[in-house]
Design a protein around this motif. Structure first.
Motif, PDB file in Angstrom:
ATOM      1  N   ARG A 192       0.836  -1.208   0.000  1.00  0.00           N
ATOM      2  CA  ARG A 192       0.000   0.000   0.000  1.00  0.00           C
ATOM      3  C   ARG A 192       0.868   1.253   0.000  1.00  0.00           C
ATOM      4  N   ARG A 215      -6.142  -9.379  -1.365  1.00  0.00           N
ATOM      5  CA  ARG A 215      -7.087  -9.217  -0.248  1.00  0.00           C
ATOM      6  C   ARG A 215      -6.415  -9.323   1.109  1.00  0.00           C
ATOM      7  N   VAL A 250      -5.946  -4.558 -10.380  1.00  0.00           N
ATOM      8  CA  VAL A 250      -6.595  -3.520  -9.584  1.00  0.00           C
ATOM      9  C   VAL A 250      -6.168  -2.173 -10.151  1.00  0.00           C
ATOM     10  N   ASP A 253     -10.457   3.510  -9.206  1.00  0.00           N
ATOM     11  CA  ASP A 253     -10.989   3.717  -7.857  1.00  0.00           C
ATOM     12  C   ASP A 253     -10.624   2.559  -6.931  1.00  0.00           C
ATOM     13  N   GLU A 254     -10.563   1.356  -7.491  1.00  0.00           N
ATOM     14  CA  GLU A 254     -10.215   0.196  -6.668  1.00  0.00           C
ATOM     15  C   GLU A 254      -8.777   0.303  -6.164  1.00  0.00           C
ATOM     16  N   ASP A 256      -7.259   3.158  -5.642  1.00  0.00           N
ATOM     17  CA  ASP A 256      -7.337   4.190  -4.604  1.00  0.00           C
ATOM     18  C   ASP A 256      -7.720   3.566  -3.267  1.00  0.00           C
ATOM     19  N   ARG A 257      -8.708   2.686  -3.302  1.00  0.00           N
ATOM     20  CA  ARG A 257      -9.150   2.040  -2.060  1.00  0.00           C
ATOM     21  C   ARG A 257      -8.062   1.113  -1.519  1.00  0.00           C
ATOM     22  N   PHE A 258      -7.340   0.447  -2.419  1.00  0.00           N
ATOM     23  CA  PHE A 258      -6.262  -0.439  -1.981  1.00  0.00           C
ATOM     24  C   PHE A 258      -5.204   0.352  -1.218  1.00  0.00           C
ATOM     25  N   GLY A 260      -5.598   3.032   0.372  1.00  0.00           N
ATOM     26  CA  GLY A 260      -6.239   3.255   1.662  1.00  0.00           C
ATOM     27  C   GLY A 260      -5.642   4.355   2.509  1.00  0.00           C
ATOM     28  N   GLY A 261      -5.232   5.449   1.911  1.00  0.00           N
ATOM     29  CA  GLY A 261      -4.676   6.546   2.697  1.00  0.00           C
ATOM     30  C   GLY A 261      -3.261   6.326   3.171  1.00  0.00           C
TER      31      GLY A 261
END
Length: 285
Positions: A192, A215, A250, A253-254, A256-258, A260-261
């Motif tokens: 990440r 995952r 991936v 947007d996916e 971006d979510r991966f 996770g900041g």
């Protein structure tokens, strides 16, 4: 250097640990390179287009798709191992100019002696640190930079920062691509962070890997593809889905979510990637 051979297995102490070259009992002319027990490379001396490791097939798929088939490329490989991907590029894109940096000189000599690569004036292998190579390389020199660097089964800290990523971006041509092998497991802290860090300088990216690894269910390899223009996501998705071990892509947007900041990594606080779980490679062998 101490060396021993048993049943054609070659064991030799190199600069970064104990190297083993193990013949593939199921495929004549093929060998696996291990360093301190961790698999590093698999090469088929008779067919360089045969790629045994799934993450290498994903790197190769990206190389196949970022330019028309057969078109020569300028490629910088950070990390050499047994030169699996350089051999593949030479075979599939004749005339490509490739530079390989490998910090372990004894390993280079072992591979050159036991698993020699075909003579090609356009393929140069140098004993150099990956970050130092980037620093000394001219702007916009390469179409592709491939990072597959491990020390003790971990990516060194100085190859994880935004300062490093900025050097990669600098040496890439405007339409060039950065391909990186990221090894990680739950909770995917390293992967990440690398997505966030690399995208801060090469914003168009995708990640290719096994669904369970993506995952955060197990340790494994993820391939990051990043550049300044959108990656060929539909084509990569088809290649990943059709692999011997199907994977996922991936992006958008996916991705971006991966991320996770996750925070951008800087030299001042960079750390190496997380090590694999104990016993992982002994089980595989």
């Amino acid at each position: 250097m101490g060396r021993k051979r048993a049943a054609d297995r070659v064991v030799e102490q190199v600069d970064t640990g104990q190297a083993e070259l193990v013949p593939d009992q199921d495929r004549a002319g093929s060998w696996t390179l291990l360093l301190d027990g961790a698999p590093q490379s698999h090469v088929d001396l008779t067919d360089p287009t045969h790629l045994e490791f799934e993450y290498v097939r994903r790197l190769a798929a990206a190389v196949d798709l970022i330019a028309p088939a057969g078109e020569p490329l300028r490629v910088l490989h950070l990390g050499g191992g047994a030169l699996t991907l350089p051999r593949y590029v030479s075979a599939t894109r004749p005339g490509s100019t490739q530079r390989v940096s490998e910090v372990d000189g004894a390993l280079v000599e072992l591979v050159r002696r036991v698993l020699p690569w075909p003579s090609d004036a356009r393929l140069r292998v140098r004993v150099e640190d990956a970050r130092a190579v980037l620093t000394s390389t001219r702007d916009a020199s390469y179409d592709v930079v491939v990072a597959d660097v491990f020390a003790g089964a971990r990516t060194p800290a100085h190859l994880t920062s935004v300062e490093y990523a900025a050097e990669v971006a600098r040496v890439l041509r405007p339409g060039g691509w950065y391909l990186a092998n990221l090894a990680d497991g739950p909770p995917l802290r390293h992967a990440r962070g690398q997505v966030a860090t690399v995208r801060s300088v090469l914003p168009q990216a995708c990640l290719v890997g096994d669904a369970a690894v993506l995952r955060g269910r197990r340790y494994g390899n993820l391939v990051l593809v990043a550049g300044r223009v959108p990656p060929p996501v539909p084509e990569l998705t088809r290649r990943a889905a059709g692999d011997w071990f199907p994977g996922r892509v991936v992006a958008g947007d996916e991705l971006d979510r991966f991320a996770g900041g996750a925070q951008v990594v800087r030299d001042a606080d960079a750390t190496g990637s997380d090590p694999p779980p104990p016993g992982l490679f002994s089980v595989r062998r």
